[in-house]
Design an enzyme around this catalytic site. Sequence first.
Site, PDB file in Angstrom:
ATOM      1  N   LYS A  72       0.800  -1.226   0.000  1.00 11.52           N
ATOM      2  CA  LYS A  72       0.000   0.000   0.000  1.00 11.52           C
ATOM      3  C   LYS A  72       0.835   1.281   0.000  1.00 11.52           C
ATOM      4  CE  LYS A  72      -4.168  -1.950   2.097  1.00 11.52           C
ATOM      5  NZ  LYS A  72      -5.225  -1.761   3.099  1.00 11.52           N
TER       6      LYS A  72
ATOM      7  N   ASP B 279      -9.789   2.906   1.739  1.00 11.88           N
ATOM      8  CA  ASP B 279      -9.906   2.291   3.071  1.00 11.88           C
ATOM      9  C   ASP B 279     -10.497   3.298   4.051  1.00 11.88           C
ATOM     10  OD1 ASP B 279      -8.904  -0.268   2.576  1.00 11.88           O
ATOM     11  OD2 ASP B 279      -6.828   0.352   2.898  1.00 11.88           O
TER      12      ASP B 279
END
Length: 292
Positions: free
Chosen positions: A72, A108
């Site tokens: 990420k 997210d």
Amino acid sequence: MIEINGKTRTCGIIGNPVEHTMSPVIHNALSEMMGINMTYVPFHVKEGQLEAAVKGAYGLNILGMNVTVPYKSDVIAQLAEIDSLAEKIGAVNTLVRTEGGYKGYNTDMTGLLRAMKSDGVNIEGEEVIILGAGGVGRAVAFLCAANGADKVHLLNRSVEKAEYVASEVNKALGTECVEAMPLSDYQKLLTGAENRYVVIQCTSVGLSPNVNDVVIEDGDFYHYIAFGYDLIYSPWETQFMKNVAANGGMAFNGLKMLLYQALDAFELWNGCKVSDENAQKIYQKLQENVRK
């Protein structure tokens, strides 16, 4: 079922490992529900292959990608552009195809915010306790500070790590609301506390097979929790959640965050809006998978 043909667009998820992902359940069901000619598959990208994977995906005309651990942050170097929120957080989980490369987003955190709002939890003006200062804890601290939390207490076993994260978030947002604390000092937050806290559990503690483990074992701590979020969703009800509920608080797991981060990504890729009705259908499907 979506018929795969010459006009089918492909999206997917890259990670290492990635075999456990539930994302194909979400995206392929959404494509079918909404009549969108898109299919979604997992891509296991081994260590050292991230750059090749992103370039290859672009060369293959892949519409978009999700990114999961451990890539990420590393994927940022492979982007043509990055959304300002994702840049400040320092993590990307969604790639959207643009001219010349992919643009990175962090759904997210927008997904967690949508999940909390759907559960009637508002962090504006609230005091929040975050357990864990890893990548997830950092992003959640940023989310809470950026959305009007009055105070964010970032607790971590290594206070140095928490202090580093707190200073980064405060600097990025021009605030001083994020405060680092060693996990062992949690009792200082209980003494004279006038209100109950929103507590977000951002560690892997409680995952199988150690399903009875919690970051803080002291039962007194749970008396002071109004809303407790454990970002784990398997097991369905962690010990942290059980402790919160047993003391009169409302407890939630991370499945709605998984749902809404996926919906945000799907909407970015396809320029559409997923209805509440379809979101609920997908959530029920996810619950069936988790609770098997």
